[in-house]
Design an enzyme around this catalytic site. Structure first.
Site, PDB file in Angstrom:
ATOM      1  N   HIS A  79       4.323  -5.020   0.722  1.00  0.00           N
ATOM      2  CA  HIS A  79       5.135  -4.426  -0.442  1.00  0.00           C
ATOM      3  C   HIS A  79       5.295  -5.592  -1.633  1.00  0.00           C
ATOM      4  O   HIS A  79       5.647  -5.160  -2.764  1.00  0.00           O
ATOM      5  CB  HIS A  79       6.795  -4.605   0.052  1.00  0.00           C
ATOM      6  CG  HIS A  79       6.772  -3.193   0.938  1.00  0.00           C
ATOM      7  ND1 HIS A  79       6.756  -1.804   0.365  1.00  0.00           N
ATOM      8  CD2 HIS A  79       7.128  -2.868   2.269  1.00  0.00           C
ATOM      9  CE1 HIS A  79       7.122  -0.869   1.082  1.00  0.00           C
ATOM     10  NE2 HIS A  79       7.405  -1.593   2.212  1.00  0.00           N
ATOM     11  N   CYS A 106       7.906   3.550   6.761  1.00  0.00           N
ATOM     12  CA  CYS A 106       8.420   2.731   5.890  1.00  0.00           C
ATOM     13  C   CYS A 106       9.536   3.347   5.422  1.00  0.00           C
ATOM     14  O   CYS A 106       9.663   4.626   5.210  1.00  0.00           O
ATOM     15  CB  CYS A 106       7.159   2.719   4.612  1.00  0.00           C
ATOM     16  SG  CYS A 106       7.900   1.440   3.338  1.00  0.00           S
ATOM     17  N   HIS A 143       2.868  -5.481   7.075  1.00  0.00           N
ATOM     18  CA  HIS A 143       3.422  -4.169   6.259  1.00  0.00           C
ATOM     19  C   HIS A 143       4.519  -4.648   5.220  1.00  0.00           C
ATOM     20  O   HIS A 143       4.256  -4.372   4.191  1.00  0.00           O
ATOM     21  CB  HIS A 143       4.316  -3.328   7.234  1.00  0.00           C
ATOM     22  CG  HIS A 143       5.109  -2.164   6.509  1.00  0.00           C
ATOM     23  ND1 HIS A 143       4.919  -0.896   6.992  1.00  0.00           N
ATOM     24  CD2 HIS A 143       6.159  -2.272   5.616  1.00  0.00           C
ATOM     25  CE1 HIS A 143       5.564  -0.026   6.185  1.00  0.00           C
ATOM     26  NE2 HIS A 143       6.420  -0.920   5.439  1.00  0.00           N
ATOM     27  N   GLU A 144       5.495  -5.653   5.403  1.00  0.00           N
ATOM     28  CA  GLU A 144       6.300  -6.000   4.645  1.00  0.00           C
ATOM     29  C   GLU A 144       5.752  -6.782   3.434  1.00  0.00           C
ATOM     30  O   GLU A 144       6.277  -6.969   2.309  1.00  0.00           O
ATOM     31  CB  GLU A 144       7.246  -6.806   5.406  1.00  0.00           C
ATOM     32  CG  GLU A 144       8.192  -6.319   6.297  1.00  0.00           C
ATOM     33  CD  GLU A 144       8.856  -5.052   5.852  1.00  0.00           C
ATOM     34  OE1 GLU A 144       8.894  -4.605   4.564  1.00  0.00           O
ATOM     35  OE2 GLU A 144       9.406  -4.092   6.764  1.00  0.00           O
TER      36      GLU A 144
HETATM   37 NI    NI Z   1       8.051  -0.416   4.136  1.00  0.00          NI
END
Ligand code: NI
Length: 207
Positions: free
Chosen positions: A148, A102, A144-145
């Protein structure tokens, strides 16, 4: 547009739930996306979520690099893609473990468990809401994105705490293969709908 500073872990914007974008077709959303692409291009990464620029909105940009695809059906290299107000859900119950990293935890990698296959429903910058099912690296990057947007970092998914480490040490010790940086421009060429939309907002991405 502009390369902007990437917010690092510890800042509160990365720990909160981001707000839905009221109008995905708004010009300021196009400008935000252009800055996100410029920023992850500047570091050769595969994606970025708006909170990483300090903007608490549900916007994600990513690509799937050729060297990351797993060979699973539905896992192909993908050019730069924008997801506005994305919703994801697992398809089936398969999971798999791979390296995760990240830009908000620079220089580090760890092994995480992710859904192998997911359904994505999201809007693009023209306001079209579409659905797709993806797997492997594509599914991993999107999970993953999208994390966030809910204030979650990949370290929440570590399979074992001991897998977290600095890239140079992990590679030197033979625990992780080298992690090539991505030529984002290469993955922006051919994204004609996105480039045309940005051009209409007066933004030239230089490809
Ligand atoms: Ni990230």
């Amino acid at each position: 547009m502009a390369v902007r500073p990437i917010v690092r872990a510890g800042e509160s914007v990365l720990a909160k739930v981001a707000a839905a974008v009221p109008d995905p077709t708004a010009e300021d959303v196009a400008r935000l996306v252009a800055d996100m692409i410029d920023t992850f291009e500047s570091v050769g990464a595969a994606g970025l979520a708006a909170p990483q620029l300090g903007v608490s909105l549900r916007v994600v940009t990513y690509l799937v690099p050729r060297h990351r695809v797993t060979g699973r059906p539905g896992d192909d290299p993908i050019g730069v893609t924008v997801l506005v107000n994305p919703e994801i859900e697992p398809v089936g119950d398969g999971r798999y473990v791979d390296w995760d990293g990240c830009l908000s935890l620079p220089g580090m990698r760890g092994r995480t468990s992710r859904w192998e296959r997911i359904r994505i429903v999201a809007s693009d910058l023209d306001g079209n809401r579409t659905e797709r099912v993806v797997s492997g690296a594509h599914a991993r990057i999107v999970q993953h994105e999208c994390d966030h947007l809910d204030g979650v970092l990949y370290i929440a998914h570590l399979t074992e705490p001991g897998s977290l480490g600095y890239i140079d040490e992990l590679v030197r010790s033979g625990r992780m293969p080298p992690w090539p940086s991505v030529n984002v421009k290469e993955y922006l060429r051919g994204q004609s709908a996105l480039l045309a939309r940005l051009r209409r907002a007066g933004i030239d991405m230089g490809v």
